[in-house]
Design a protein around this motif. Structure first.
Motif, PDB file in Angstrom:
ATOM      1  N   PRO A 458       8.541  10.002   9.558  1.00 28.62           N
ATOM      2  CA  PRO A 458       7.976   8.668   9.296  1.00 28.62           C
ATOM      3  C   PRO A 458       8.897   7.828   8.430  1.00 28.62           C
ATOM      4  O   PRO A 458       9.614   8.343   7.564  1.00 28.62           O
ATOM      5  N   SER A 459       8.866   6.525   8.654  1.00 29.99           N
ATOM      6  CA  SER A 459       9.712   5.607   7.890  1.00 29.99           C
ATOM      7  C   SER A 459       9.244   5.518   6.449  1.00 29.99           C
ATOM      8  O   SER A 459       8.062   5.657   6.144  1.00 29.99           O
ATOM      9  N   LYS A 460      10.183   5.289   5.545  1.00 31.81           N
ATOM     10  CA  LYS A 460       9.851   5.092   4.138  1.00 31.81           C
ATOM     11  C   LYS A 460      10.256   3.697   3.669  1.00 31.81           C
ATOM     12  O   LYS A 460      10.529   3.466   2.489  1.00 31.81           O
ATOM     13  N   ASP A 461      10.280   2.752   4.623  1.00 34.72           N
ATOM     14  CA  ASP A 461      10.706   1.391   4.302  1.00 34.72           C
ATOM     15  C   ASP A 461       9.671   0.614   3.490  1.00 34.72           C
ATOM     16  O   ASP A 461      10.002  -0.322   2.774  1.00 34.72           O
ATOM     17  N   LYS A 462       8.377   1.003   3.611  1.00 39.87           N
ATOM     18  CA  LYS A 462       7.318   0.222   2.965  1.00 39.87           C
ATOM     19  C   LYS A 462       6.584   1.012   1.889  1.00 39.87           C
ATOM     20  O   LYS A 462       5.412   0.770   1.625  1.00 39.87           O
ATOM     21  N   VAL A 463       7.257   1.962   1.268  1.00 43.57           N
ATOM     22  CA  VAL A 463       6.577   2.802   0.279  1.00 43.57           C
ATOM     23  C   VAL A 463       6.316   2.023  -0.999  1.00 43.57           C
ATOM     24  O   VAL A 463       7.075   1.124  -1.378  1.00 43.57           O
ATOM     25  N   ILE A 464       5.213   2.385  -1.648  1.00 45.30           N
ATOM     26  CA  ILE A 464       4.908   1.798  -2.940  1.00 45.30           C
ATOM     27  C   ILE A 464       5.846   2.381  -3.989  1.00 45.30           C
ATOM     28  O   ILE A 464       6.488   3.412  -3.763  1.00 45.30           O
ATOM     29  N   SER A 465       5.932   1.750  -5.146  1.00 48.68           N
ATOM     30  CA  SER A 465       6.846   2.214  -6.186  1.00 48.68           C
ATOM     31  C   SER A 465       6.297   3.457  -6.869  1.00 48.68           C
ATOM     32  O   SER A 465       5.090   3.734  -6.811  1.00 48.68           O
ATOM     33  N   ILE A 466       7.181   4.201  -7.526  1.00 54.32           N
ATOM     34  CA  ILE A 466       6.757   5.391  -8.251  1.00 54.32           C
ATOM     35  C   ILE A 466       5.794   5.025  -9.370  1.00 54.32           C
ATOM     36  O   ILE A 466       4.853   5.773  -9.662  1.00 54.32           O
ATOM     37  N   ASP A 467       5.987   3.864  -9.990  1.00 55.64           N
ATOM     38  CA  ASP A 467       5.077   3.438 -11.060  1.00 55.64           C
ATOM     39  C   ASP A 467       3.669   3.187 -10.515  1.00 55.64           C
ATOM     40  O   ASP A 467       2.675   3.550 -11.164  1.00 55.64           O
ATOM     41  N   GLU A 468       3.585   2.600  -9.333  1.00 57.45           N
ATOM     42  CA  GLU A 468       2.271   2.398  -8.716  1.00 57.45           C
ATOM     43  C   GLU A 468       1.618   3.742  -8.419  1.00 57.45           C
ATOM     44  O   GLU A 468       0.409   3.919  -8.603  1.00 57.45           O
ATOM     45  N   ALA A 469       2.430   4.696  -7.968  1.00 59.36           N
ATOM     46  CA  ALA A 469       1.897   6.023  -7.653  1.00 59.36           C
ATOM     47  C   ALA A 469       1.339   6.693  -8.898  1.00 59.36           C
ATOM     48  O   ALA A 469       0.269   7.318  -8.855  1.00 59.36           O
ATOM     49  N   TYR A 470       2.049   6.577 -10.018  1.00 57.85           N
ATOM     50  CA  TYR A 470       1.561   7.180 -11.265  1.00 57.85           C
ATOM     51  C   TYR A 470       0.260   6.508 -11.722  1.00 57.85           C
ATOM     52  O   TYR A 470      -0.654   7.186 -12.215  1.00 57.85           O
ATOM     53  N   ASN A 471       0.172   5.207 -11.569  1.00 59.54           N
ATOM     54  CA  ASN A 471      -1.067   4.520 -11.947  1.00 59.54           C
ATOM     55  C   ASN A 471      -2.246   5.038 -11.135  1.00 59.54           C
ATOM     56  O   ASN A 471      -3.341   5.270 -11.664  1.00 59.54           O
TER      57      ASN A 471
END
Length: 699
Positions: A458-471
């Motif tokens: 799968p493409s990773k072109d539209k991934v959220i940021s690591i900071d968003e993931a931690y939140n």
């Protein structure tokens, strides 16, 4: 999901049986007599249980009596009790002989009433344990075919959980008796004081630094084919943050308390003589170009570095379950050396000839000295991968196992296992890796395995940021303080276990985050949804209110908070309720997939191909027909001439369905009103629920 603790199996697994005679000199006769007396009084075991047997078991310094009572007439079943020599009840089970038909029974004891019975039982048999446990409400859907409620409790200390200790208990929902009771409880354990604990905010920052989230491709197999999806997750779910010193510590494994192709193979304008379907043609192409068995053997001997002394023992060709259209040759070799059989095996890609795995027999024993260290072994493994899979070298990363295991006592190992995880575009591919085992006495590779998905990631072109993931991780999943015993199974001395406080991720949700949408994912890679209890706001005035509510406890109902009891019932909705009642383990996706629903109904013989009419309003006689088919009584029901007229309007019944109606009436699934059935009456949704309830519990 139904979970029933098998006490006898648990005892066999946990305790090593020791013959009674070996304890004779230790004067256990007094303790055994006391154990028998206590058990009979505690569990009200009377003289009707006239057969008795026992044994003594010992494990990790704990000695226990295992007692069994049964009756010679085989009418009562058996009672099993396991307790320590000092009277601590470890487990209890009561089974009854079963000779009847496995049909649903309406519980006489509610789930809440069963919980009270369970708590009272624990308080009676283990009062000290009862004071320090917390009930874990898994909110599981009831099983139509089970007469048991299952309850789980975890240990609490100083207001915090220690989930490595637990109590599991089952209660009969008909009789209210406790059927099974099992404890896993550490007696000799020291718990650290609940003070000087770092803040949750500090723990979250340390989690980022010392454990962290990574972009990870994970795999699910919902449709029997691998489907990869991209997540933010931790590579080390077995680590937490020490709540006092902030170090990463082992806390155990994390787990919730839950385009088409142009298939024209002929010349332009020519008809394909074989007339193969796309799937059939794809299958033909997938086996095209496979190497022969002889070539596979040559490759196997080359990779294993073995001569003709090793005889070919087995040859198998298998489809690669992970990569569609690919196959693997598996070959086994054996050699007899002074009466000792030596085995080696190898697997190669049947098209590319690529080495997939091998196991090389190696005589690693205590007499050999270790000549290589783990760093040298790592170099040996890397060099082998460079030689064997050069195109994959730049897409793997060595994962240090020491960071995972946190071993307290380093024990010299003759063989070291090295794991290289796949990385693509900065993201780890969790299930793809190259694993190499190196013999530290000879510097030889004794085992090799490559697991690799060859499809498109799968493409990773539209991934959220690591900071968003931690939140999302900390806000929606969260961390909590709990007790744990690091490295408890690597303990080599006789000291008491020491439980420390750690910050770990909460366990009531999965901890995978969709890297594109930020949604929490379950273990199938689809958005996680907490199962809400079905509750309707519009059934207060329905005559079938109570029956509708009981069905919801078994997951039988419609989504949303409205049942719409007075609306007319179409075929699709009635058959959906019937399918759920007929098979409680039916996949949940049928609720929004008519094709799968009807496929199930047709394959089970409930519906015939020409009867499919989802929007057709159901009549009473048609509903009865499908119910009798679900009960597998249709062959008898088709014998129309043997049934008498039961209703004043029998003439209105479809002659082909007279037997169906008669059987349903006899089983109390349907009843008339003032002698009339009104077979052609169109059903309301509440009528359908009433019939489904009767189908389950009235016959």
């Amino acid at each position: 999901m139904k979970r029933k603790v098998s006490v006898l199996l648990a005892i066999v697994m946990i305790l090593t049986l020791i013959p009674m005679s070996s304890f004779a000199q230790q004067n256990f006769d007094k303790q055994l007599k006391e154990a028998i007396t206590k058990s009979k009084e505690l569990f009200n075991i009377g003289k009707e249980y006239d057969k008795f047997s026992s044994d003594v078991s010992s494990y990790d310094g704990k000695t226990a009596f295992n007692l069994n009572w049964s009756d010679s007439k085989e009418k009562l079943g058996s009672i099993n009790v396991s307790l320590t020599v000092d009277g601590e009840i470890l487990s209890y089970s009561k089974s009854e002989p079963y000779y009847g038909e496995n049909r649903p029974k309406l519980p006489k004891v509610s789930k809440d009433e069963g919980l009270k019975i369970a708590k009272d039982f624990i308080g009676k048999v283990s009062p000290d344990i009862a004071k320090n446990i917390k009930y874990i409400d898994r909110d599981e859907q009831l099983d139509i075919y089970s007469d048991l409620y299952n309850y789980s409790f975890i240990r609490t200390i100083n207001g915090m959980i220690y989930d490595e200790n637990n109590v599991n208990i089952t209660v009969d929902n008909i009789t209210g008796e406790v059927r099974d009771y099992y404890t896993n409880w550490d007696k000799d354990i020291v718990f650290s004081e609940a003070k000087d604990v770092i803040s949750k905010e500090k723990a979250q920052e340390l989690y980022k630094q010392k454990i962290g989230l990574k972009l990870i491709y994970k795999t699910s197999y919902i449709e029997r084919e691998p489907r990869l999806y991209l997540t933010y997750a931790s590579l080390r779910n077995n680590l937490g943050i020490d709540a006092k010193n902030g170090e990463a510590v082992q806390i155990g494994y994390y787990g919730p308390y839950y385009e088409g192709m142009d298939m024209n193979m002929g010349a332009k304008g020519e008809e394909n003589a074989e007339n193969l379907s796309p799937d059939e043609q794809e299958a033909v192409e997938s086996v095209s170009g496979l190497i022969s068995e002889e070539e596979a053997e040559k490759l196997g001997r080359k990779y294993l570095e073995i001569n003709k002394d090793y005889k070919l023992d087995s040859v198998n060709l298998y489809r690669d379950w992970k990569n569609k259209g690919e196959y693997k040759w598996y070959l086994g070799f054996r050699k007899n050396v002074n009466g000792v059989e030596k085995y080696s095996s190898v697997a190669v890609n049947a098209k590319s000839k690529e080495l997939i795995s091998f196991y090389r027999w190696d005589d690693v024993n205590s007499n050999k000295e270790i000549k290589y260290n783990e760093k040298q072994a790592l170099d040996i493994a890397k060099n082998f991968i460079v030689k064997t899979n050069p195109e994959k070298v730049n897409n793997i990363e060595y994962i240090d196992p020491v960071a995972d295991s946190r071993r307290v006592d380093e024990v010299p190992q003759k063989i070291v296992n090295l794991n290289f995880m796949r990385i693509e575009n900065g993201a780890y591919v969790l299930d793809d890796a190259i694993r190499v085992s190196v013999d530290l006495t000879e510097g030889k590779i004794v085992e090799y395995e490559m697991d690799w998905y060859n499809g498109k990631l799968p493409s990773k072109d539209k991934v959220i940021s690591i900071d968003e993931a931690y939140n999302i991780l900390f806000d929606q999943i969260g961390m909590e303080v709990r007790y744990t015993v690091p490295n408890r199974y690597e303990k080599t001395d006789n000291k008491k276990l020491e439980a420390i406080l750690v910050y770990g991720l909460k366990k009531d949700k999965p901890n995978d985050i969709d890297a594109n949408t930020g949604k929490i994912l379950n273990y199938e890679g689809i958005p996680y949804e907490k199962r809400e209890k079905i509750s309707y706001k519009d059934i207060e005035k329905s005559y079938a209110k109570d029956k509708i509510n009981i069905l919801t406890q078994y997951g039988i109902g419609f989504s949303g908070n409205e049942f719409k009891p007075s609306e007319k019932l179409n075929q699709r909705d009635f058959l959906f309720l019937l399918a759920k009642a007929n098979n409680s383990y039916l996949s949940s996706d049928i609720s929004n997939n008519d094709e799968k629903l009807y496929s199930y109904l047709i394959n089970t013989g409930i519906v015939k191909d020409d009867e499919k009419a989802p929007k057709k309003i159901m009549t009473k006689e048609e509903a009865i027909k499908y119910i009798i088919r679900a009960l597998k009584y249709d062959k008898v029901a088709d014998l129309n001439n043997i049934y008498k007229d039961l209703f004043k309007d029998t003439k209105d019944i479809n002659p082909e369905l007279k037997g169906y109606v008669s059987i349903a009436y006899g089983l109390k699934i349907v009843e008339g009103s003032n002698g009339y059935l009104r077979p052609k009456a169109e059903l309301k949704r509440e009528d359908g629920a009433n019939l489904i309830y009767n189908f389950l519990f009235s016959n």
